[in-house]
Write a protein that holds these residues in place. Sequence first.
Motif, short mmCIF file in Angstrom:
data_model
loop_
_atom_site.label_atom_id
_atom_site.label_comp_id
_atom_site.label_asym_id
_atom_site.label_seq_id
_atom_site.Cartn_x
_atom_site.Cartn_y
_atom_site.Cartn_z
N THR A 63 0.07 5.21 -1.54
CA THR A 63 -1.29 5.07 -1.01
C THR A 63 -1.73 6.34 -0.29
N ARG B 66 -0.77 9.25 -1.21
CA ARG B 66 -0.71 10.29 -2.25
C ARG B 66 0.38 11.33 -1.99
N GLN C 209 -1.10 -3.42 -5.28
CA GLN C 209 -1.33 -1.97 -5.17
C GLN C 209 -0.85 -1.23 -6.42
N THR D 212 -3.54 1.65 -6.89
CA THR D 212 -3.10 3.05 -6.82
C THR D 212 -3.10 3.73 -8.19
#
Length: 625
Positions: free
Chosen positions: A331, A333, A377, A381
């Motif tokens: 999340t 990155r 996610q 993501t």
Amino acid sequence: MTALTVGADFNWAERYNHLSPKWHQREAVMHGIAAVAILGGAAAAVGAVYAATPLLTSAAAVVAVALVITGFTQLTRQFWDDPQYRQAQGEVAVRTINHKQLSYPEIRRRFGSKIDKYEILTKADLQKLLSQNFTEYSSFKNKHGTGPLTNQIFTPDNSPWLATAIEQEIANSSNYGEAKRNFSVELSWLPNNTNQQVLIGLVSDDFEKLNYRDFQKKHGSGPVQDRMFSPEIMRPKIFETLMTITTYSEMQRVYGPEVELLGKDGIRELLLERVQSKGLLELYQEQGNGLWEMIHGCVFEANIFKARALAETAKMEISEIIKKYSWNIFTLRILSPEDNAGNFSKSIQARAEEEILKTPSVDKILEKFGGVKEGWQLVSTGLVDRNKFAELLERTLDRLKDYDEFLEKITLRALDYSVVTDVAKNRLTKLYLIRLSSKSFEEFLKCNSWNGAKRFLPLPLVTKLEELKGEKAVASFQLSEKQQQIHQLYERSLRNLEHSKETALSATRQRVIDQEWEISSLNGKISSLERRFLDAQSDEARVAIKIELERRRSERKAASTNLFITNLGVNLAKSEQESIYKRGQEAALQTRDMALVSAKQAYSATLDRIRSDYKQLVNENLKTL
């Protein structure tokens, strides 16, 4: 009169004799007005006692109270309008305060309204009274509180001696927090430059002698928050202390204001060597969520961790990475599925999809990747292609037993991430309709999942089910309204019966009253004739009176007989009216019960029709899927 009104605690009568003639003339006029009002009030009060009707009694009582209040108000106002009287009251107040050693709160309670409205004591008077026997500020505050400061009885300009005593008291505090807590009013009362100097004086010696850890233990973070010293002086000491703390989270917890003072650059400088010398997993194990907080708060850029993240996780499965590093690695990155051009990294995405293919059901995948709260996610993501996940969800829905299993293991978050295709919606609709087919219409109304189900059910089906819910609500409301109307009609019938009974009996009761009055009148006349007979001087007079007396007695006997007959009639009429009332009451009750039954039957018929429509609607939609 005046001496009684104001009270003669300190011999007001002596001052009264020395007032101006004009004041005495004015007093006489005002006394006259007050006396008239008070006497008028007394007269109205007497009228209230002897008034003929309750309405007149109430009116007279109100007039009495109003006149008396007006009289006494006028009587006291004439004194307060005169400066000499106010001055005398001020002297009375001063003597009372000195005699009883009153505190400021007691003065306010006793004389506050007169001080505010009539200024019987000025601020100068109060300063003089309150400063008597002053020794130290703590004793002064214990007795008088902070009211003399907040109400500006004392100011730093008119009472520099008090300001000095307060400064000394603050300077004697054991620490900065205690000073701010115990003297908040006093610090706001002192001029800004003065209170700043006093507080700096309180902590400056400790700031020079102690390391910052010990200084903060004693004085707290208040001096940093309030910028008692310049950041240039504070930073080196804070930096030196924070160097001994391992984790960013502990720094924030123990030294939050200090961390804020150092800023991102200061914290970066403080932790840079440690961050650069360790692997990402080692850092996460050491720093915990503080590592992600630093990256999220831009203390460190995510880019400086990417190479380490890629190297450490090259041979790990995606689910293993998430378990070890948490979802924050994606999340934030740090381990990004995107390359520098913003395209998905085929290697990371391929690894994720390869692992997902080993677990061919969405519920198991979510469980493996952090459960329904965090597993989604995968989609948000970009680790998994939405279309592929949607296909997987279609196949998963085929093997689910019921809608509750979907809610528990997958949840409606699938709709939030746009992975529910039309095919999946049809399968969800079937699961939901199977659920509804096993429930009654009443159970459907209580169903908590309805609002969520409306997001995927076909619109015509949702519309018809909402219409049925609306019909049920309208029918229930109409039943309630009808029942209320029936009860109101029943109560009105009882009131009408009671009124008819009272009307029928009132005429006979009046005849009884008239006849009783007639007998009473005859008794009076007979008593008068008997006294005249005894007082008569001649035989002729006695004979005449005796004849009249016998006639009146005969009239009374006849009237008594009539009253007896009338009473019998009253009792008969009362018995008859009670019988009529009882029959009417029974009829009204029967009518009410029949109307209630009829209303409930109509409601039940409507409800049966709604239940039938509900079952038919659910079954028909199930057949089409």
